[in-house]
Design a protein around this motif. Sequence first.
Motif, mmCIF file in Angstrom:
data_model
loop_
_atom_site.group_PDB
_atom_site.id
_atom_site.type_symbol
_atom_site.label_atom_id
_atom_site.label_comp_id
_atom_site.label_asym_id
_atom_site.label_seq_id
_atom_site.Cartn_x
_atom_site.Cartn_y
_atom_site.Cartn_z
ATOM 1 N N THR A 173 20.218 27.810 40.282
ATOM 2 C CA THR A 173 21.123 27.535 39.165
ATOM 3 C C THR A 173 21.197 26.026 38.933
ATOM 4 O O THR A 173 20.747 25.226 39.759
ATOM 5 C CB THR A 173 22.531 28.060 39.455
ATOM 6 N N ASN A 174 21.812 25.630 37.833
ATOM 7 C CA ASN A 174 21.977 24.197 37.546
ATOM 8 C C ASN A 174 22.760 23.496 38.640
ATOM 9 O O ASN A 174 22.448 22.372 39.043
ATOM 10 C CB ASN A 174 22.678 24.003 36.202
ATOM 11 N N ASN A 175 23.812 24.147 39.118
ATOM 12 C CA ASN A 175 24.627 23.550 40.182
ATOM 13 C C ASN A 175 23.821 23.345 41.461
ATOM 14 O O ASN A 175 23.953 22.312 42.127
ATOM 15 C CB ASN A 175 25.849 24.428 40.475
ATOM 16 N N GLU A 176 22.999 24.325 41.801
ATOM 17 C CA GLU A 176 22.180 24.212 43.010
ATOM 18 C C GLU A 176 21.142 23.102 42.864
ATOM 19 O O GLU A 176 20.877 22.356 43.815
ATOM 20 C CB GLU A 176 21.495 25.548 43.299
ATOM 21 N N ILE A 177 20.563 22.978 41.664
ATOM 22 C CA ILE A 177 19.586 21.916 41.428
ATOM 23 C C ILE A 177 20.253 20.545 41.528
ATOM 24 O O ILE A 177 19.715 19.608 42.131
ATOM 25 C CB ILE A 177 18.931 22.087 40.041
ATOM 26 N N ALA A 178 21.441 20.437 40.931
ATOM 27 C CA ALA A 178 22.175 19.168 40.975
ATOM 28 C C ALA A 178 22.469 18.760 42.413
ATOM 29 O O ALA A 178 22.307 17.592 42.797
ATOM 30 C CB ALA A 178 23.469 19.296 40.179
ATOM 31 N N SER A 186 25.472 17.241 34.303
ATOM 32 C CA SER A 186 25.075 16.853 32.951
ATOM 33 C C SER A 186 23.656 16.282 32.929
ATOM 34 O O SER A 186 22.901 16.497 31.977
ATOM 35 C CB SER A 186 26.057 15.833 32.373
ATOM 36 N N THR A 187 23.282 15.576 34.005
ATOM 37 C CA THR A 187 21.927 15.030 34.085
ATOM 38 C C THR A 187 20.892 16.137 34.202
ATOM 39 O O THR A 187 19.836 16.100 33.572
ATOM 40 C CB THR A 187 21.793 14.069 35.287
ATOM 41 N N VAL A 188 21.207 17.145 35.006
ATOM 42 C CA VAL A 188 20.306 18.298 35.143
ATOM 43 C C VAL A 188 20.129 18.996 33.800
ATOM 44 O O VAL A 188 19.007 19.344 33.395
ATOM 45 C CB VAL A 188 20.839 19.292 36.192
ATOM 46 N N LYS A 189 21.235 19.175 33.077
ATOM 47 C CA LYS A 189 21.161 19.831 31.773
ATOM 48 C C LYS A 189 20.339 19.011 30.780
ATOM 49 O O LYS A 189 19.587 19.565 29.978
ATOM 50 C CB LYS A 189 22.562 20.076 31.231
ATOM 51 N N SER A 190 20.460 17.689 30.853
ATOM 52 C CA SER A 190 19.673 16.816 29.973
ATOM 53 C C SER A 190 18.183 16.936 30.287
ATOM 54 O O SER A 190 17.338 17.005 29.380
ATOM 55 C CB SER A 190 20.116 15.364 30.124
ATOM 56 N N HIS A 191 17.856 16.963 31.584
ATOM 57 C CA HIS A 191 16.464 17.151 31.989
ATOM 58 C C HIS A 191 15.929 18.483 31.478
ATOM 59 O O HIS A 191 14.813 18.558 30.953
ATOM 60 C CB HIS A 191 16.335 17.104 33.516
ATOM 61 N N LEU A 192 16.716 19.530 31.620
ATOM 62 C CA LEU A 192 16.278 20.854 31.182
ATOM 63 C C LEU A 192 16.042 20.894 29.679
ATOM 64 O O LEU A 192 15.105 21.545 29.205
ATOM 65 C CB LEU A 192 17.312 21.912 31.578
ATOM 66 N N SER A 193 16.885 20.212 28.938
ATOM 67 C CA SER A 193 16.710 20.156 27.483
ATOM 68 C C SER A 193 15.391 19.493 27.122
ATOM 69 O O SER A 193 14.647 19.972 26.244
ATOM 70 C CB SER A 193 17.879 19.401 26.855
ATOM 71 N N ARG A 194 15.068 18.395 27.800
ATOM 72 C CA ARG A 194 13.802 17.706 27.536
ATOM 73 C C ARG A 194 12.612 18.556 27.970
ATOM 74 O O ARG A 194 11.570 18.573 27.302
ATOM 75 C CB ARG A 194 13.782 16.348 28.250
ATOM 76 N N ILE A 195 12.771 19.244 29.101
ATOM 77 C CA ILE A 195 11.693 20.115 29.591
ATOM 78 C C ILE A 195 11.416 21.227 28.576
ATOM 79 O O ILE A 195 10.258 21.548 28.279
ATOM 80 C CB ILE A 195 12.064 20.708 30.965
ATOM 81 N N GLN A 196 12.480 21.834 28.042
ATOM 82 C CA GLN A 196 12.306 22.888 27.040
ATOM 83 C C GLN A 196 11.554 22.362 25.824
ATOM 84 O O GLN A 196 10.683 23.044 25.284
ATOM 85 C CB GLN A 196 13.666 23.451 26.624
ATOM 86 N N ASP A 197 11.874 21.155 25.395
ATOM 87 C CA ASP A 197 11.186 20.567 24.248
ATOM 88 C C ASP A 197 9.705 20.356 24.552
ATOM 89 O O ASP A 197 8.838 20.664 23.729
ATOM 90 C CB ASP A 197 11.826 19.235 23.865
ATOM 91 N N ARG A 200 8.045 23.718 24.890
ATOM 92 C CA ARG A 200 8.338 24.614 23.776
ATOM 93 C C ARG A 200 8.883 25.944 24.284
ATOM 94 O O ARG A 200 8.523 27.021 23.813
ATOM 95 C CB ARG A 200 7.098 24.841 22.909
ATOM 96 N N ALA A 201 9.755 25.848 25.267
ATOM 97 C CA ALA A 201 10.386 27.024 25.878
ATOM 98 C C ALA A 201 11.778 27.200 25.290
ATOM 99 O O ALA A 201 12.508 26.228 25.093
ATOM 100 C CB ALA A 201 10.480 26.850 27.392
ATOM 101 N N ARG A 202 12.156 28.447 24.993
ATOM 102 C CA ARG A 202 13.452 28.708 24.392
ATOM 103 C C ARG A 202 14.582 28.742 25.411
ATOM 104 O O ARG A 202 15.752 28.567 25.067
ATOM 105 C CB ARG A 202 13.422 30.028 23.615
ATOM 106 N N ASN A 203 14.268 28.996 26.674
ATOM 107 C CA ASN A 203 15.300 29.078 27.686
ATOM 108 C C ASN A 203 14.677 28.848 29.055
ATOM 109 O O ASN A 203 13.467 28.689 29.186
ATOM 110 C CB ASN A 203 16.018 30.443 27.624
ATOM 111 N N ARG A 204 15.516 28.832 30.083
ATOM 112 C CA ARG A 204 15.038 28.531 31.430
ATOM 113 C C ARG A 204 14.137 29.631 31.984
ATOM 114 O O ARG A 204 13.316 29.380 32.867
ATOM 115 C CB ARG A 204 16.211 28.249 32.360
ATOM 116 N N VAL A 205 14.272 30.841 31.481
ATOM 117 C CA VAL A 205 13.396 31.916 31.941
ATOM 118 C C VAL A 205 11.962 31.649 31.490
ATOM 119 O O VAL A 205 11.008 31.863 32.236
ATOM 120 C CB VAL A 205 13.883 33.283 31.420
ATOM 121 N N GLU A 206 11.800 31.150 30.272
ATOM 122 C CA GLU A 206 10.463 30.798 29.811
ATOM 123 C C GLU A 206 9.913 29.604 30.591
ATOM 124 O O GLU A 206 8.702 29.497 30.796
ATOM 125 C CB GLU A 206 10.482 30.497 28.310
ATOM 126 N N ILE A 207 10.787 28.720 31.039
ATOM 127 C CA ILE A 207 10.347 27.617 31.893
ATOM 128 C C ILE A 207 9.789 28.180 33.195
ATOM 129 O O ILE A 207 8.736 27.766 33.674
ATOM 130 C CB ILE A 207 11.508 26.642 32.191
#
Length: 218
Positions: A173-178, A186-197, A200-207
């Motif tokens: 989960t995000n908390n475990e990664i943090a 918030s930093t983890v969420k920012s990283h995930l947003s950039r990773i999705q971009d 071109r993944a719509r969510n973390r499952v596609e990641i």
Amino acid sequence: MSISVVIADDQEMVRTGFRLILEAQDEISVIGEASDGVEAVEAVRRLRPDVCLMDIRMPKLDGLEATRQLRRTPGNATDGTKIVIVTTFDLDEYVYSALRAGANGFVVKNSGPRLLIEAVHAAAGGDSLISPSVTVRLLEHLSPPQHIENSAATKRLSPQEHKIVRFVARGRTNNEIAEELTLSLSTVKSHLSRIQDKLRARNRVEIAAWAWEHGVVN
């Protein structure tokens, strides 16, 4: 706030069991049920639940196509509903396609009440619960790893982003990664947003699916 849930499964006993498990939680409310894929699409569009638990094998319309239809709803009226695939792994080998269709996570039916409750909470919170053991069995089985060098997207990920992708692919989960990387949530969420971009993944499952496809984890 209460988390609203719609349960879509063709077996009445399964729906009843899930309802009893979820409604025993003060913060979860089951607001609808569906016995086939057509009913599931209609119920989600009408009720706009926070989470839909979607079986794969259902009459009239299977969970895969139901998920696709919900993600194609005009005006994105159902974007707020998180779809969690609830499957029997040994039978539903095409669940990987459901994740590609826009599902937000998956659990195995015999995983037990605790995992089902955690999956609902994770989805409602914008996270996805992906059991590590299920991720390994499912994505290794369906997607033989490719060479990392073959992906331009892989080269665009920073070392920190690579680490986060590996954690996501293993169901963290995000908390475990943090906590693991000593980062703020918030930093983890920012990283995930950039990773999705970048992927071109719509969510973390596609990641996670991408990571297994390209041999980022093994």
